[in-house]
Design a protein around this motif. Structure first.
Motif, PDB file in Angstrom:
ATOM      1  N   ASP A 117      -2.781  -4.637  -5.320  1.00 47.11           N
ATOM      2  CA  ASP A 117      -1.945  -5.727  -4.891  1.00 47.11           C
ATOM      3  C   ASP A 117      -0.300  -5.359  -5.217  1.00 47.11           C
ATOM      4  OD1 ASP A 117      -1.402  -8.213  -5.782  1.00 47.11           O
ATOM      5  OD2 ASP A 117      -3.725  -8.950  -6.252  1.00 47.11           O
ATOM      6  N   HIS A 118      -0.001  -5.551  -4.706  1.00 52.34           N
ATOM      7  CA  HIS A 118       2.160  -4.998  -4.479  1.00 52.34           C
ATOM      8  C   HIS A 118       2.921  -6.579  -5.585  1.00 52.34           C
ATOM      9  CE1 HIS A 118       2.711  -2.250  -0.996  1.00 52.34           C
ATOM     10  NE2 HIS A 118       1.636  -1.841  -1.559  1.00 52.34           N
ATOM     11  N   SER A 119       1.825  -6.718  -7.287  1.00 50.83           N
ATOM     12  CA  SER A 119       2.799  -7.414  -7.999  1.00 50.83           C
ATOM     13  C   SER A 119       2.215  -7.058  -9.430  1.00 50.83           C
ATOM     14  CB  SER A 119       2.253  -8.733  -7.934  1.00 50.83           C
ATOM     15  OG  SER A 119       2.419  -9.869  -8.254  1.00 50.83           O
ATOM     16  N   GLU A 120       2.651  -7.760  -9.914  1.00 53.84           N
ATOM     17  CA  GLU A 120       2.593  -7.292 -11.341  1.00 53.84           C
ATOM     18  C   GLU A 120       0.991  -8.041 -11.870  1.00 53.84           C
ATOM     19  OE1 GLU A 120       5.231  -7.553 -14.246  1.00 53.84           O
ATOM     20  OE2 GLU A 120       6.527  -6.127 -13.864  1.00 53.84           O
ATOM     21  N   GLU A 121       0.789  -9.097 -11.267  1.00 60.87           N
ATOM     22  CA  GLU A 121       0.096 -10.119 -11.421  1.00 60.87           C
ATOM     23  C   GLU A 121      -1.055  -9.540 -10.356  1.00 60.87           C
ATOM     24  OE1 GLU A 121       1.189 -14.357 -11.973  1.00 60.87           O
ATOM     25  OE2 GLU A 121       2.268 -13.678 -10.374  1.00 60.87           O
ATOM     26  N   LYS A 122      -2.593  -8.761 -10.849  1.00 64.06           N
ATOM     27  CA  LYS A 122      -3.333  -8.449  -9.494  1.00 64.06           C
ATOM     28  C   LYS A 122      -4.285 -10.262  -9.883  1.00 64.06           C
ATOM     29  CE  LYS A 122      -1.220  -5.164 -10.309  1.00 64.06           C
ATOM     30  NZ  LYS A 122      -0.601  -4.500  -9.152  1.00 64.06           N
ATOM     31  N   LEU A 123      -3.986 -11.127  -8.164  1.00 65.88           N
ATOM     32  CA  LEU A 123      -4.616 -11.464  -8.275  1.00 65.88           C
ATOM     33  C   LEU A 123      -5.506 -11.712  -6.829  1.00 65.88           C
ATOM     34  CD1 LEU A 123      -1.231 -14.142  -8.654  1.00 65.88           C
ATOM     35  CD2 LEU A 123      -3.197 -13.402 -10.080  1.00 65.88           C
ATOM     36  N   SER A 124      -5.341 -11.121  -6.595  1.00 61.38           N
ATOM     37  CA  SER A 124      -5.885 -10.935  -5.275  1.00 61.38           C
ATOM     38  C   SER A 124      -7.544 -10.556  -5.183  1.00 61.38           C
ATOM     39  CB  SER A 124      -6.090  -9.387  -4.181  1.00 61.38           C
ATOM     40  OG  SER A 124      -5.971  -8.345  -5.022  1.00 61.38           O
ATOM     41  N   VAL A 125      -8.049 -10.446  -6.602  1.00 60.10           N
ATOM     42  CA  VAL A 125      -9.335  -9.935  -6.846  1.00 60.10           C
ATOM     43  C   VAL A 125     -10.149 -11.641  -6.247  1.00 60.10           C
ATOM     44  CG1 VAL A 125      -9.419  -7.830  -7.209  1.00 60.10           C
ATOM     45  CG2 VAL A 125      -9.568  -9.464  -8.881  1.00 60.10           C
ATOM     46  N   PHE A 126      -9.217 -12.465  -7.068  1.00 54.08           N
ATOM     47  CA  PHE A 126     -10.235 -13.391  -7.659  1.00 54.08           C
ATOM     48  C   PHE A 126     -10.293 -14.632  -6.071  1.00 54.08           C
ATOM     49  CE2 PHE A 126      -8.006 -12.179 -11.491  1.00 54.08           C
ATOM     50  CZ  PHE A 126      -9.038 -12.298 -11.880  1.00 54.08           C
ATOM     51  N   SER A 127      -9.183 -14.013  -4.645  1.00 53.79           N
ATOM     52  CA  SER A 127      -9.783 -15.353  -3.956  1.00 53.79           C
ATOM     53  C   SER A 127     -10.310 -14.755  -2.340  1.00 53.79           C
ATOM     54  CB  SER A 127      -8.172 -14.921  -3.216  1.00 53.79           C
ATOM     55  OG  SER A 127      -8.116 -15.909  -4.198  1.00 53.79           O
ATOM     56  N   ARG A 128     -11.342 -14.505  -2.017  1.00 52.86           N
ATOM     57  CA  ARG A 128     -12.430 -13.708  -0.484  1.00 52.86           C
ATOM     58  C   ARG A 128     -11.464 -14.449   0.292  1.00 52.86           C
ATOM     59  NH1 ARG A 128     -13.202 -10.685  -1.457  1.00 52.86           N
ATOM     60  NH2 ARG A 128     -14.895 -10.563   0.704  1.00 52.86           N
ATOM     61  N   LYS A 129     -10.388 -13.318   0.194  1.00 53.23           N
ATOM     62  CA  LYS A 129      -9.499 -13.122   1.065  1.00 53.23           C
ATOM     63  C   LYS A 129      -9.106 -11.844   2.432  1.00 53.23           C
ATOM     64  CE  LYS A 129      -4.208 -14.571   1.654  1.00 53.23           C
ATOM     65  NZ  LYS A 129      -4.411 -15.456   3.703  1.00 53.23           N
ATOM     66  N   ALA A 130      -7.827 -12.307   3.071  1.00 52.39           N
ATOM     67  CA  ALA A 130      -7.794 -10.250   3.276  1.00 52.39           C
ATOM     68  C   ALA A 130      -7.120  -9.245   2.516  1.00 52.39           C
ATOM     69  CB  ALA A 130      -7.562 -10.294   4.822  1.00 52.39           C
ATOM     70  N   PRO A 131      -7.890  -8.987   1.548  1.00 50.35           N
ATOM     71  CA  PRO A 131      -7.108  -7.953   0.940  1.00 50.35           C
ATOM     72  C   PRO A 131      -5.897  -7.469   0.667  1.00 50.35           C
ATOM     73  CG  PRO A 131      -9.167  -6.898   0.237  1.00 50.35           C
ATOM     74  CD  PRO A 131      -9.597  -8.308   2.208  1.00 50.35           C
ATOM     75  N   TYR A 132      -5.640  -7.283   2.195  1.00 50.25           N
ATOM     76  CA  TYR A 132      -4.502  -6.857   2.760  1.00 50.25           C
ATOM     77  C   TYR A 132      -3.050  -7.472   2.775  1.00 50.25           C
ATOM     78  CZ  TYR A 132      -4.294  -8.203   7.251  1.00 50.25           C
ATOM     79  OH  TYR A 132      -3.895  -8.911   8.565  1.00 50.25           O
ATOM     80  N   HIS A 133      -3.261  -8.784   3.086  1.00 54.31           N
ATOM     81  CA  HIS A 133      -2.725  -9.441   2.334  1.00 54.31           C
ATOM     82  C   HIS A 133      -1.645  -9.064   1.374  1.00 54.31           C
ATOM     83  CE1 HIS A 133      -4.221 -12.204   5.972  1.00 54.31           C
ATOM     84  NE2 HIS A 133      -3.978 -11.335   5.771  1.00 54.31           N
ATOM     85  N   TYR A 134      -1.984  -8.487   0.431  1.00 50.59           N
ATOM     86  CA  TYR A 134      -1.553  -9.039  -0.890  1.00 50.59           C
ATOM     87  C   TYR A 134      -0.671  -7.609  -1.329  1.00 50.59           C
ATOM     88  CZ  TYR A 134      -3.738 -12.809  -2.376  1.00 50.59           C
ATOM     89  OH  TYR A 134      -4.739 -14.128  -2.407  1.00 50.59           O
ATOM     90  N   GLY A 135      -0.668  -6.055   0.125  1.00 51.85           N
ATOM     91  CA  GLY A 135      -0.431  -5.528  -0.413  1.00 51.85           C
ATOM     92  C   GLY A 135      -1.073  -4.206   0.145  1.00 51.85           C
ATOM     93  N   TRP A 136      -0.757  -2.956   0.298  1.00 45.96           N
ATOM     94  CA  TRP A 136      -1.355  -1.186   0.560  1.00 45.96           C
ATOM     95  C   TRP A 136      -0.002  -0.707   0.779  1.00 45.96           C
ATOM     96  CZ3 TRP A 136      -5.894  -3.439  -0.826  1.00 45.96           C
ATOM     97  CH2 TRP A 136      -7.275  -2.732  -1.138  1.00 45.96           C
ATOM     98  N   ASP A 137      -1.021   0.735   0.407  1.00 46.44           N
ATOM     99  CA  ASP A 137      -0.149   1.845   0.684  1.00 46.44           C
ATOM    100  C   ASP A 137       0.293   1.821   2.192  1.00 46.44           C
ATOM    101  OD1 ASP A 137      -2.649   3.533   1.262  1.00 46.44           O
ATOM    102  OD2 ASP A 137      -2.589   4.512  -0.021  1.00 46.44           O
ATOM    103  N   TRP A 138       0.166   1.169   3.054  1.00 51.08           N
ATOM    104  CA  TRP A 138       0.889   1.490   4.122  1.00 51.08           C
ATOM    105  C   TRP A 138       1.261   0.080   4.876  1.00 51.08           C
ATOM    106  CZ3 TRP A 138      -2.439  -2.145   5.547  1.00 51.08           C
ATOM    107  CH2 TRP A 138      -3.729  -2.257   5.597  1.00 51.08           C
ATOM    108  N   GLY A 139       0.832  -0.924   3.713  1.00 53.41           N
ATOM    109  CA  GLY A 139       1.107  -2.663   4.402  1.00 53.41           C
ATOM    110  C   GLY A 139       1.974  -3.158   3.190  1.00 53.41           C
ATOM    111  N   PRO A 140       2.157  -4.143   4.209  1.00 60.90           N
ATOM    112  CA  PRO A 140       3.285  -4.745   2.441  1.00 60.90           C
ATOM    113  C   PRO A 140       2.673  -6.719   2.644  1.00 60.90           C
ATOM    114  CG  PRO A 140       3.342  -5.876   5.342  1.00 60.90           C
ATOM    115  CD  PRO A 140       2.890  -4.326   5.230  1.00 60.90           C
ATOM    116  N   ARG A 141       3.381  -7.418   1.840  1.00 59.32           N
ATOM    117  CA  ARG A 141       2.683  -8.195   0.791  1.00 59.32           C
ATOM    118  C   ARG A 141       2.815  -8.948   1.580  1.00 59.32           C
ATOM    119  NH1 ARG A 141       1.303  -9.641  -4.489  1.00 59.32           N
ATOM    120  NH2 ARG A 141       1.319 -11.416  -5.277  1.00 59.32           N
TER     121      ARG A 141
END
Length: 849
Positions: free
Chosen positions: A168-192
């Motif tokens: 999760d490309h943010s200091e706030e690790k918010l992705s885990v609380f949403s049932r939403k595509a995790p890669y939308h928050y960033g990955w080590d090959w993907g943007p946020r």
């Protein structure tokens, strides 16, 4: 009839079509920032980023550093609106239904000013009875999407801990609380790009008496001729009474009638059938991927059809075999009782903005997989449950699907509200995919099990013993309790794996017991040669990065960005050490590249030859190892990554090398043992008699030794040919001047041809290439026939003005032999200049190049 209604009248395959009314609400949508004054045109299905870009309200998010300039979009709330007409044909039915196939993610929906539903799960479909809510004539549908970031900040603060969502490309690790595509928050090959919007279609349905909600056929048992099948049917009944279910399979080959008695509401029925003589569905290489058309009808006492649906059926059984053996515990897929060696890759969503991946991109993706001899693809758990078209194509092409649930690389909450949301998501998607013969495994998550046990999250995030206990309990409830129970209940013929991998790559002593994601190469910077020994029962991830070639880089950069240290190139490299790791491996293997373009090219050659080494080790270890899925097939945006195909659809060197390494019959030369040996591998069904040919050459093309050997190859076990003479002869040649050519011939025709270098690329004494070519244009294609008096290593050929991938590329051109490659030409394309690049030019200052 309004313009909107004319454009939305598109029947949906696989649902009631004959006596009901069905319209897609796809035209006429507008959107704005919530509270804003200006409504802008919107495309449905779509998302707020794509709509803003089309309206020229934001720059191209993929270009240069624009990713950083559009992060504000995710912090805002957005409103979508549609005016539509409900015609008399729709309102004449007993019931009307609004069907939202996918809302991303936090959405509140109003119809004619009345609150209709709230959604908080991107992966759910919502069907709402709107009988009595629609007005004759004009109606208004309004959807408000709340910011996925603002929505969960309160939950994150109340959690009392930070979840280990490192991607999760943010200091706030918010992705885990949403049932939403995790890669939308960033990955080590993907943007946020944390999107919102109507990401799948909206449909308006009308029906009377009864509607088919769900239907599927599943194989109960294979018989010597055909098999037994369970037909499952879920109905929504508006009018109780007696009905007749009519089932036609294989366009009249088998037909069945079943009388049923229905009460009002949701009704479930199942019928056991026998299909004598039905052919089985097989994965690619093991037989035909046979599919039968299925027609379902529900008729009344007069014979009138009230509901109809169409689907397809492939008869097959699928098991993940995990049984003790002399090595440890097996891990392989068995289809129709036949062990299958899995050849494929890990797949991520095709775009950061999912509306951009249309049917043609899906078909091209499967063309690319099929061209490279895939029989399996893993849908990785940080993306999405894919479109129906994906699974339809997998069914047709005989490509097995390893399906992850959408959880990856972090722990997740375990409260009742979260688990209830996940349960609905899981049931919907399990039922949706159940009928696809290609889907052979459900896996709970990607890498969370090994992450908790081996990645040091407990220390890194400072969890207390109580927090550790709670996090592990939540993990067990979800992946060892809820999800396996739902798979067993709704798709009992499919196996479930709690997490992949089962074994961390550091646990070498356990490689005989399950699947591994091997990241010693790359993360630990181990040499490529470790692939030859790090061989588990099933390799479900491994990989190495490369860059897109300059033709692709030009599309998302300016010339001033053409350097690895430029801010733009660094933004389009999401691994924190990525560029440095590539440079380190490259400089160990090759002489220094002479330009930025040469570096990009050499990164692809480096990646391709390294991953090929792993594939050959996995295939040569059959039946101990029974699968190889490299990371990764594709990209979701233009980036340096582990992909074999870049975002623009250009095959990297890796995909060309994989295509040869995954051929049905291959040979592998093992020079690490006391006695050299060639291993010949055939995974597909049936034994074959072939001729193996080995030749030892100097770099000028002179042959110093050659031998042929007749042998039988088959899927049960590999065939070995020991070649001590080749070993002895090679020792007499100068280092950097020698290579081996390995060929496999079937009935006199070469079916496999590979040049194997015995020394590192930087040690090779390559001579200046003297490439000659002639071009010939035919109808819809162009061919180039190439030759050289000197051996050319990893020849890359480009034809300006042509988008299609060449039929072959990055190949070694043998001296004195001709090689013909082909491009398909699109309408309006005018081929330009042919240019080429090889290792010699990339690594040497050559005035004539």
């Amino acid at each position: 009839m309004s313009n909107q209604q004319k454009n939305m009248a598109v029947p949906r395959p696989g649902t009631a079509m004959e006596s009901g009314a069905s319209y897609w609400l796809s035209e006429g949508w507008v959107f704005r920032e919530l509270g804003g004054s200006e409504w802008l045109p919107a495309v449905v299905p779509g998302n707020n980023y794509s709509d803003l870009f089309r309206a020229k309200a934001i720059p191209d998010p993929f270009y240069r550093e624009h990713e950083n300039k559009v992060q504000w979009v995710a912090e805002r709330d957005w409103e979508y609106k549609l005016g539509f007409t409900a015609g008399p044909d729709l309102l004449a039915h007993q019931c009307q239904l609004l069907d939202f196939h996918g809302l991303d993610t936090y959405a509140s929906v109003w119809l004619n000013g009345r609150h209709l539903l709230d959604s908080q799960n991107m992966f759910l479909r919502h069907q709402v009875d709107v009988s009595g809510w629609l007005q004759p004539g004009s109606n208004e549908l309004r959807i408000v999407f709340r910011s996925p970031l603002k929505e969960v900040r309160g939950r994150a603060a109340a959690a009392g801990l930070v979840y280990p969502a490192g991607n999760d490309h943010s200091e706030e690790k918010l992705s885990v609380f949403s049932r939403k595509a995790p890669y939308h928050y960033g990955w080590d090959w993907g943007p946020r790009f944390v999107t919102s919007g109507i990401w799948r279609g909206v449909q308006l349905l009308g029906y009377s008496c009864v509607r088919i909600q769900h239907q599927d056929l599943s194989t109960l048992e294979l018989l010597p001729q055909g098999g037994r099948v369970l037909a499952s049917l879920e109905l929504e009944v508006a009018e109780p009474g007696e009905y007749l279910v009519r089932l036609d399979i294989g366009q009249g080959q088998w037909a069945f009638d079943f009388p049923i008695s229905c009460e009002k509401g949701t009704q479930h029925f199942s019928f056991e059938l026998e299909l004598p003589g039905a052919a089985y569905w097989w994965p690619k290489g093991y037989g035909e991927a046979r599919l039968y058309e299925v027609e379902w009808r529900v008729a009344g006492s007069t014979g009138a059809t009230f509901a109809a649906a169409r689907s397809r059926f492939g008869m097959r059984t699928a098991r993940l075999i995990r049984k003790p053996d002399e090595h440890g515990r097996s891990f392989y897929f068995e289809i129709n009782g036949q062990p299958v060696f899995a050849l494929g890759a890990n797949y991520i969503p095709q775009d950061s903005f999912l509306d951009q991946a249309g049917p043609e991109r899906y078909r091209q993706c499967f063309d690319d997989m099929e061209a490279a001899h895939f029989n399996m693809v893993r849908i990785w758990g940080g993306g999405i449950y894919e479109e129906g078209l994906f699974y339809d194509l997998a069914d047709e092409r005989g490509i097995m699907v390893w399906q992850d649930f959408m959880f990856a690389c972090t722990m997740y909450p375990g409260d009742e509200a979260f688990l209830d949301n996940v349960a609905k998501e899981a049931v919907y998607n399990i039922k949706r995919l159940k009928a696809h013969p290609s889907v052979v495994l459900w896996c709970g998550n990607n890498e969370i099990g090994v992450g908790w046990e081996h990645w040091g999250w407990q220390e890194t995030y400072g969890y207390s013993p109580v927090q550790c206990e709670q996090l592990k309990a939540d993990y067990d409830r979800l992946f060892h309790g809820l999800l396996p129970e739902l798979v067993a209940g709704h798709a009992p013929g499919i196996d479930y794996l709690p997490s992949s991998p089962m074994i961390d790559y550091s646990e070498i002593s356990r490689y005989a017991d399950g699947d591994v994601h091997y990241w010693g190469v790359w993360h630990e910077e181990a040499p490529f040669e470790t692939y030859q020994d790090a061989v588990p029962r099933f390799m479900s991830e491994y990989g190495f990065q490369s860059f897109p070639l300059l033709e692709s880089v030009k599309r998302y950069t300016s010339p001033e960005d053409w350097g690895l240290e430029s801010p733009v190139m660094q933004l389009h490299q999401k691994h924190p050490r990525g560029n440095g790791i590539i440079r380190k491996y490259l400089m160990e293997a090759y002489a220094p590249p002479q330009s930025f373009e040469a570096f990009l090219y050499l990164s692809q050659v480096l990646q391709a030859e390294g991953i090929r080494m792993a594939i050959e080790a996995h295939r040569a270890a059959k039946p101990f190892c029974m699968g190889t899925l490299y990371w990764q097939l594709n990209d979701c945006w233009p980036v340096a990554s582990w992909s074999g195909i870049d975002y623009y659809g250009r095959w990297k060197a890796l995909h060309y090398h994989v295509r040869q390494a995954y051929q049905p019959v291959i040979g592998v030369l093992d020079v690490r043992r006391a006695v050299w040996k060639a291993v010949f591998i055939k995974d597909e069904a049936g034994d074959q008699q072939v001729t193996a040919r080995l030749g030892l050459y100097s770099i000028a093309g002179k042959r110093h030794w050659m031998a042929e050997h007749r042998l039988r190859v088959g899927p049960e076990a590999n065939t070995v040919w020991e070649v001590p003479e080749l070993q002895q002869e090679s020792e007499g040649l100068e280092k950097g001047q020698r290579f081996v050519r390995l060929e496999v011939l079937r009935e006199g025709t070469v079916v496999y041809d590979r040049i194997i270098w015995l020394d590192k690329p930087k040690e090779l004494q390559l001579r200046p290439p003297e490439v000659l070519w002639r071009l010939e244009q035919g109808e819809g294609h162009l061919t180039a026939t190439l030759s050289s008096s000197n051996l050319v290593k990893n020849l890359y050929v480009q034809l300006e003005g042509v988008e299609a991938n060449a039929s072959d590329n990055f190949f070694d051109l043998f001296p004195g032999e001709e090689k013909t490659i082909r491009w398909a030409l699109r309408a309006g394309e005018t081929p330009g200049q042919l240019t080429w690049l090889s290792v010699f030019e990339a690594c040497q200052k050559n005035e004539s190049a």
